[in-house]
Design a protein around this motif. Structure first.
Motif, short mmCIF file in Angstrom:
data_model
loop_
_atom_site.label_atom_id
_atom_site.label_comp_id
_atom_site.label_asym_id
_atom_site.label_seq_id
_atom_site.Cartn_x
_atom_site.Cartn_y
_atom_site.Cartn_z
N ALA A 73 0.84 -1.20 0.00
CA ALA A 73 0.00 0.00 0.00
C ALA A 73 0.88 1.25 0.00
O ALA A 73 0.61 2.22 -0.72
CB ALA A 73 -0.93 -0.01 1.22
N LEU A 74 1.96 1.22 0.79
CA LEU A 74 2.84 2.38 0.87
C LEU A 74 3.67 2.52 -0.41
O LEU A 74 3.80 3.61 -0.96
CB LEU A 74 3.79 2.23 2.08
N ARG A 75 4.20 1.41 -0.89
CA ARG A 75 5.08 1.45 -2.05
C ARG A 75 4.34 1.98 -3.27
O ARG A 75 4.84 2.83 -4.00
CB ARG A 75 5.62 0.03 -2.32
N THR A 76 3.12 1.50 -3.47
CA THR A 76 2.37 1.94 -4.65
C THR A 76 1.72 3.30 -4.43
O THR A 76 1.35 3.96 -5.39
CB THR A 76 1.28 0.92 -5.04
N GLY A 77 1.56 3.70 -3.14
CA GLY A 77 0.88 4.97 -2.86
C GLY A 77 1.79 6.17 -2.84
O GLY A 77 1.35 7.29 -3.09
N LEU A 78 3.08 5.99 -2.51
CA LEU A 78 4.00 7.13 -2.41
C LEU A 78 4.14 7.85 -3.74
O LEU A 78 4.27 7.21 -4.78
CB LEU A 78 5.38 6.66 -1.95
N PRO A 79 4.15 9.19 -3.72
CA PRO A 79 4.34 9.94 -4.97
C PRO A 79 5.66 9.53 -5.61
O PRO A 79 6.63 9.28 -4.91
CB PRO A 79 4.42 11.39 -4.49
N ARG A 80 5.71 9.46 -6.93
CA ARG A 80 6.94 9.07 -7.62
C ARG A 80 7.86 10.28 -7.76
O ARG A 80 7.42 11.37 -8.09
CB ARG A 80 6.61 8.51 -9.00
N LEU A 81 9.13 10.04 -7.45
CA LEU A 81 10.13 11.11 -7.59
C LEU A 81 11.07 10.70 -8.71
O LEU A 81 12.16 10.22 -8.47
CB LEU A 81 10.93 11.23 -6.28
N ASP A 82 10.62 10.84 -9.96
CA ASP A 82 11.49 10.32 -11.00
C ASP A 82 11.92 11.30 -12.09
O ASP A 82 12.63 10.91 -12.99
CB ASP A 82 10.93 9.04 -11.62
N SER A 83 11.54 12.57 -11.97
CA SER A 83 12.14 13.49 -12.94
C SER A 83 12.54 14.79 -12.25
O SER A 83 11.76 15.39 -11.51
CB SER A 83 11.21 13.73 -14.13
N ALA A 84 13.77 15.20 -12.50
CA ALA A 84 14.31 16.40 -11.85
C ALA A 84 13.78 17.65 -12.53
O ALA A 84 13.65 17.69 -13.75
CB ALA A 84 15.83 16.38 -11.91
N PRO A 85 13.46 18.69 -11.76
CA PRO A 85 13.04 19.96 -12.37
C PRO A 85 14.22 20.54 -13.18
O PRO A 85 15.37 20.29 -12.86
CB PRO A 85 12.73 20.85 -11.16
N ASP A 86 13.91 21.27 -14.24
CA ASP A 86 14.97 21.86 -15.07
C ASP A 86 14.49 23.25 -15.49
O ASP A 86 14.02 23.46 -16.60
CB ASP A 86 15.22 20.95 -16.29
N LEU A 87 14.61 24.20 -14.55
CA LEU A 87 14.00 25.52 -14.71
C LEU A 87 15.01 26.57 -15.11
O LEU A 87 14.70 27.76 -15.15
CB LEU A 87 13.28 25.92 -13.41
N GLY A 88 16.25 26.16 -15.34
CA GLY A 88 17.25 27.10 -15.84
C GLY A 88 18.21 27.65 -14.79
O GLY A 88 19.20 28.29 -15.13
N GLY A 89 17.92 27.42 -13.50
CA GLY A 89 18.82 27.93 -12.46
C GLY A 89 18.81 26.99 -11.27
O GLY A 89 17.79 26.35 -10.98
N VAL A 90 19.94 26.91 -10.57
CA VAL A 90 20.04 25.94 -9.49
C VAL A 90 19.10 26.30 -8.33
O VAL A 90 18.51 25.41 -7.71
CB VAL A 90 21.51 25.77 -9.02
N ARG A 91 18.91 27.57 -8.05
CA ARG A 91 18.00 27.95 -6.96
C ARG A 91 16.57 27.49 -7.25
O ARG A 91 15.93 26.87 -6.40
CB ARG A 91 18.03 29.46 -6.73
N GLU A 92 16.10 27.78 -8.46
CA GLU A 92 14.73 27.41 -8.83
C GLU A 92 14.56 25.89 -8.80
O GLU A 92 13.56 25.37 -8.33
CB GLU A 92 14.39 27.93 -10.24
N ASP A 93 15.57 25.17 -9.33
CA ASP A 93 15.49 23.71 -9.35
C ASP A 93 15.45 23.13 -7.93
O ASP A 93 14.69 22.21 -7.65
CB ASP A 93 16.68 23.11 -10.11
N LEU A 94 16.29 23.68 -7.04
CA LEU A 94 16.33 23.15 -5.67
C LEU A 94 15.02 23.44 -4.93
O LEU A 94 14.50 22.58 -4.22
CB LEU A 94 17.51 23.76 -4.88
N VAL A 95 14.48 24.64 -5.13
CA VAL A 95 13.21 24.98 -4.49
C VAL A 95 12.12 24.02 -4.97
O VAL A 95 11.37 23.45 -4.17
CB VAL A 95 12.82 26.46 -4.75
N ALA A 96 12.05 23.80 -6.29
CA ALA A 96 11.02 22.91 -6.84
C ALA A 96 11.18 21.48 -6.31
O ALA A 96 10.21 20.82 -5.92
CB ALA A 96 11.08 22.93 -8.37
N LEU A 97 12.43 21.03 -6.25
CA LEU A 97 12.70 19.67 -5.80
C LEU A 97 12.32 19.49 -4.32
O LEU A 97 11.72 18.48 -3.93
CB LEU A 97 14.19 19.38 -6.01
#
Lengths: 207, 207
Positions: A73-97
């Motif tokens: 139930a937990l394994r299939t229910g947890l949100p998937r974290l499989d694509s990194a944000p790519d917003l053009g700047g490290v600050r924006e990417d870290l905040v989104a992540l």
């Protein structure tokens, strides 16, 4: 010899398999719901079956134990974290992540996972610890690595920053302040952590 | 009216008070020993009295409950973190401070404290969480603050570094890697954390 309808092979139609998948999802959802209301210790296979409006046998047929049921139930229910944000700047990417990781941490399955680790006995807890490691920690570190590597390519981040201590800093801080200070990591907290901890840590050396 | 020797005021000698303090220490040591062997759930007032070679009443007279006894055993047993190292450089000071914190974390009372938090029920755990906060976390942060403030004065550390995220980075990393990766934080691990995480975080800005 009489072949009863119970032992006959199922008719080759889509209906029984579909019903199976739908029922399975209903049972897993019922397990998450029970974790949220009665907790790990209060959860029973009977209780889950009742919430899912099915019989106990339908639950045991798929998951031989309460632990197996809850892990899935937990394994299939947890949100998937499989694509990194790519917003053009490290600050924006870290905040989104960080927002994505925070949302996973405070999602219904995320909260259930943490309560399970508190409540269940040591041997069970190890199986759930592994679930946190594989389902949350390792994917987060992979995405952080990606974001930091792109920052290095852009010259925004010092070249020595792609190391395990730097990757662990965000998950460590999120776990620590959540456990020790009860922080819920709202958006301004996350921004502050990026600005006061991560950007100073990542900034390029004086040239 | 007969005044028995049991109700008479104690004779004004040092002996009875000294015996009291010595017995008290023996009971507290017995409690720590029991936490290490049978754990929080297995610990009983009778068991502690037996190890301390006294009666149950002598224990209950001082501590009305198992929880009170264990809180005091941990509080008085934890190594004191009350003076910051001052070795002339921020790297040396941080390494020394981390070793002291690690030794506290893996001392008999430190290990007992962590096992208690895992084992006991939620309301009890909160009292022990407070003990970690007041006995370990807050003193460590105070000492880190002192070490970093001296580094700023010497020009070794950027002036913006004296903030809560920086102070929490070491305790967060130590708790996280100990819980998630089972790290025992040997000396080379601590050196690596200082070199790869703390010094880059603290270095002065390009001038």
């Amino acid at each position: 010899m009489v072949t009863s309808r119970w032992t006959a092979a199922p008719a080759p139609t889509a209906s029984p398999r579909r019903r199976g998948a739908v029922l399975e999802r209903a049972i897993l959802d019922a397990a998450l719901e029970q974790l949220g209301t009665v907790g790990w210790n209060g959860l029973t296979m009977e209780g889950v079956a009742a919430v899912a409006q099915t019989g106990k046998a339908a639950v045991y047929r798929r998951w031989p134990s309460k632990e197996d049921l809850v892990v899935e139930a937990l394994r299939t229910g947890l949100p998937r974290l499989d694509s990194a944000p790519d917003l053009g700047g490290v600050r924006e990417d870290l905040v989104a992540l960080c927002r994505t990781a925070r949302d996973a941490m405070f999602s219904r399955p995320g909260l259930a996972l943490r309560s399970v680790i508190h409540e269940c006995d040591q041997s069970g807890a190890e199986r759930f610890q592994a679930l946190i490691l594989e389902g949350v920690v390792e994917p987060t570190v992979r995405l952080l690595h990606e974001v930091i590597a792109r920052g290095i390519e852009r010259g925004e981040v010092r070249s020595g920053a792609a190391n395990g201590y730097v990757f662990d800093a965000i998950p460590a801080m999120m776990m620590y302040r959540s456990k020790v200070c009860g922080s819920e990591w709202n958006d301004p907290d996350l921004d502050e952590m990026i600005d006061q901890l991560m950007l100073p840590l990542l900034r390029p050396d004086a040239s």
